[in-house]
Structures are given as C-alpha cells and as structure tokens.
Design a protein around this motif. Structure first.
Motif, PDB file in Angstrom:
ATOM      1  N   MET A   1       0.793  -1.188   0.000  1.00 60.99           N
ATOM      2  CA  MET A   1       0.000   0.000   0.000  1.00 60.99           C
ATOM      3  C   MET A   1       0.816   1.223   0.000  1.00 60.99           C
ATOM      4  O   MET A   1       1.961   1.302   0.172  1.00 60.99           O
ATOM      5  N   TYR A 233      -5.772   5.428   0.590  1.00 57.86           N
ATOM      6  CA  TYR A 233      -6.338   4.224   1.192  1.00 57.86           C
ATOM      7  C   TYR A 233      -7.073   4.604   2.475  1.00 57.86           C
ATOM      8  O   TYR A 233      -6.658   5.505   3.201  1.00 57.86           O
ATOM      9  N   TRP A 271      -5.393   3.087  -4.902  1.00 59.45           N
ATOM     10  CA  TRP A 271      -6.480   3.043  -3.929  1.00 59.45           C
ATOM     11  C   TRP A 271      -7.181   1.710  -4.139  1.00 59.45           C
ATOM     12  O   TRP A 271      -7.101   1.127  -5.217  1.00 59.45           O
TER      13      TRP A 271
END
Length: 437
Positions: A1, A233, A271
């Motif tokens: 991420m 995120y 995302w």
C-alpha cells in the motif's frame, strides 16, 4: 500500500438544496466538477512481468473488456539490476512487447535501491527500502529505462517514500531524488511527463508531524511541471471514520490546495481494498463482496473530486511473494479469472456508458441523513442517480414516473413505475437509478 494549510480540514461545497431537506449533509450529495470519461480517468495497477505469458495475455484481455486504457506498471530496481551492469529485463521486455498491441497509456514507476547503490547499513536485510547512496545512479537508470521503453508515457519516481524510506522519511532528500531523475529523463527524452512518488495516504510522514506533498510544494514542485500523486487508502469508502467523512474532506482539501499552489495535475495512483481472509493486517476483513461494494462507492465519490486521473490497485491478485493482505487486491484471481469486483465494475460501466456529464439530482421526498447521492447525465439524454444509504429508507421522486433501477453488485435490474413518483428503496450498497425526461 499501500503543508499545514495543505491538509487543513475544509467544508465541502453545499449542493444538496435540490433535495428540499434541511437535514441532508451537504458533504454527502456530490456533484461532478467536469465530464468523466472512464478510459481516461480510471487506470489500473499492473505487474504483467511477474506472470507467465498466457496469464498476462488473459489479464490484458480482461482489462480491455472493461474499456479502460491507462495502466500503472510496477518496476523494482533491485530485480531489474541485481548487480551493477547486469540487467534482468527479459520478462519485462516480453510483457512490454505483449502490451504493445493494446495501445495502453502506461505509467511506470521505479522503486527500491539496488544493493550496490543502497544507503543501507552493511548486512541490512531490507536494503531496497533505503534511499540510493548516489541519486545520480538512480536517475541514470531511470533515464536508460525511459529510452529502452519509449512506449511508457509517464515516469513516476519511487513509491510511498513517506512510510517505507528507511531509517526515516526525508522529504528534502526525496525531492532531490525526484528532480535528479526528472532532469535525467527529460535530458534523454525532452517533454516526457514525470510524476511524484505516490505518497501513502495524504502524505503524512511516519515519525514526523510533516507532510511530504507540502514539503515538495515548499521546495518548488509547482515550478517543475511534475504531476503530484498520493494513495488515499482508508478503512471504508467514505474514510477511516464514516461519520466524519474524512476521505471526502481531506481529499477535497488536499486537491484544492495543490491546484491552488500551481500544481496542474493531481493523481491518486493507488487506492482499493483487499478481499483477503486474514490474518488481519491493517484492513479489516471485508471479503469478496465487500471489496466490490467498497470499490464502487469510492469510484463514485472520486469521480466528483478534482483528480485528473486515478489508478485502482490492482488488476490481479499477487502470489506468495506478497503479504496475505497484499495478495487479495486484484480484480482478477491468479489465473486471470474475474472476481466479484471485476464483474461489478463491468456492470457499472455497462449502465453508465463511457462518458458522463455532471448534473443536479432530482427533487426527492423524505431524504435520510446518511444519503450519498451523485447525479449524472449520459450523452443520449438518460439521467442517472448513484445512491446508497445505510438507513434502508426509500426515496420518492415526484417528478419521475418511470425509471430503471440497477444493482451493479448483482447485475440485476428492475423497472419502477408510479404515477405519484417512483420510490427508490435505498441500500447500503451503490445502486443506479436511470430515467429519461
């Protein structure tokens, strides 16, 4: 991420008055700022070279079936050059060649320090996460890759340096790396667009009160004609706190501040949500259906904000080399077969068509406080309303006598008709009401 003013909390503009309800939160009834053409707005992260040719050909075909055209391609320097001057490009060359006939707009990012140029202490097991010892070597390699792969339209420098740069994120050092690489690439290929690293979340610097994007702006980012990127995120589509709508508030404030500072383009280069089954790692367990649900709701919201482009993570699930959570972000499984999130997106695009124009929502009665709604018009004159609410209430539209209600998660649709105005039964997941005047 996956500055102080830049992340100031801002109240979103009110656009809910047409619902004739004083109780509706302005932040949850959104209006697009411009037309959205999905193939130009929504891209997908890819790693084709890590799969066999039969699988990545299937992945490319699945991507084409969604009608999307932008991809963001992961390149890891330690993998491509394990030793000085020894290049491992065969798999990447083959995948790049295979992608050629698909005419993708390709963003590639180079991340990680090769062992021979890492500033890591002797014996460190994660030397790739330390910045390069010599920025000029990294910049030289990026320029060489840009020349070797002229089909790559944009080059992005590193990934999430605000949280994965050891021993501590350094915004000044990163900005020097960014500008060194940009200058090297542009010297080799004048005019080649450059993108900042996608900073994690909204640019918060781990172990500091600073923000990476604010620091870049302070150091002159706007004058470099470089695209700014970050990775919003969050736990839920609406943010980490649904009542606070922190995604909507922070993204709007950040995008506005970057544009106001003179940055021309702002991208969200990652995302998404994982469908993993555990053990729990940061993201709570939402499963396959949750991944599809969250993705549609976030896409609907992001399409109304001032992003010039966004990239969903990820086209495919990943293998055992990734963590349990990171393996599950794909639209496709490891065999290139669609997961529910892929099917939901395909259903969504089948309803919306390729291009939408912003519109005002139709007047409604008995609006619940937690309604999320976004109105669009299609070029053929069809009106659309994307809506969801956890209240399980129903909206009545006095001016709409006949409409079709679509559920992209299931692919089902139903006809609604009422001389007093159709009733839309709200659900916590995104539905689309379609009608003509």
């Amino acid at each position: 991420m996956k500055g102080k003013a830049l992340l100031a909390m801002a109240v979103l503009s009110a656009c809910a008055s047409v619902f004739h309800s004083p109780t509706v939160k302005a932040e949850t009834v959104l209006r697009g700022q411009r037309a959205v053409t999905w193939k130009d707005f929504l891209g997908i992260n890819v790693q084709f070279q890590y799969f066999t040719p039969d699988i990545y050909q299937k992945q490319m075909n699945r991507l084409d079936q969604l009608g999307l055209n932008w991809i963001r391609w992961t390149l890891q320097w330690p993998v491509l050059e394990p030793a000085p001057g020894q290049y491992n490009l065969a798999d990447l060359d083959a995948a790049m060649s295979a992608a050629g006939p698909h005419d993708y707009n390709t963003v590639a990012y180079l991340v990680g320090s090769a062992t021979f140029d890492s500033s890591a202490p002797q014996g460190a097991s994660n030397a790739d996460q330390y910045p390069p010892r010599d920025d000029s070597i990294f910049a030289e390699r990026m320029a060489a890759l840009a020349q070797h792969y002229p089909q790559v339209s944009h080059w992005q420098v590193w990934n999430e340096p605000n949280i994965v740069w050891l021993p501590q994120a350094d915004p000044v050092a990163y900005y020097n790396l960014l500008t060194s690489a940009a200058n090297a690439i542009r010297s080799a290929l004048p005019g080649k667009p450059i993108v900042t690293a996608g900073v994690a979340y909204y640019g918060q610097i781990r172990g500091s009160t600073g923000y990476m994007l604010q620091s870049m702006v302070d150091q002159g980012l706007a004058g470099q004609n470089i695209i700014a990127a970050y990775h919003p995120y969050s736990e839920y589509p609406e943010g980490d706190s649904v009542p606070d709508l922190d995604f909507l508030v922070r993204a709007k404030a950040l995008n506005n501040s970057l544009h106001d500072a003179g940055v021309r383009q702002v991208w969200a280069t990652e995302w998404g949500w994982s469908s993993y089954s555990g053990p729990v790692e940061m993201q709570h367990i939402i499963g396959l259906r949750g991944q599809a649900d969250y993705t549609l709701r976030r896409l609907a919201m992001m399409s109304t904000l001032d992003y010039q482009r966004i990239f969903l993570f990820n086209l495919s699930d990943l293998d055992q080399r990734a963590s349990a959570r990171d393996r599950g972000y794909g639209l496709l499984d490891l065999h290139g077969e669609p997961k529910p999130v892929y099917t939901a997106l395909k259903n969504f695009f089948d309803v919306t068509g390729p291009t939408l124009q912003p519109a005002d929502p139709p007047p409604a009665m008995a609006v619940p406080e937690d309604l999320f709604a976004i109105a669009w018009n299609k070029p053929d004159g069809t009106h659309l309303l994307m809506a969801w609410s956890a209240s399980s209430a129903a909206l009545n539209f006095p001016g709409i006598k006949h409409a079709t209600l679509y559920d992209p998660l299931t692919g089902n649709h139903s006809e609604l008709a009422n001389a007093k105005g159709v009733d839309l039964p709200l659900t916590p997941t995104l539905q689309i009401l379609a009608w003509k005047s």
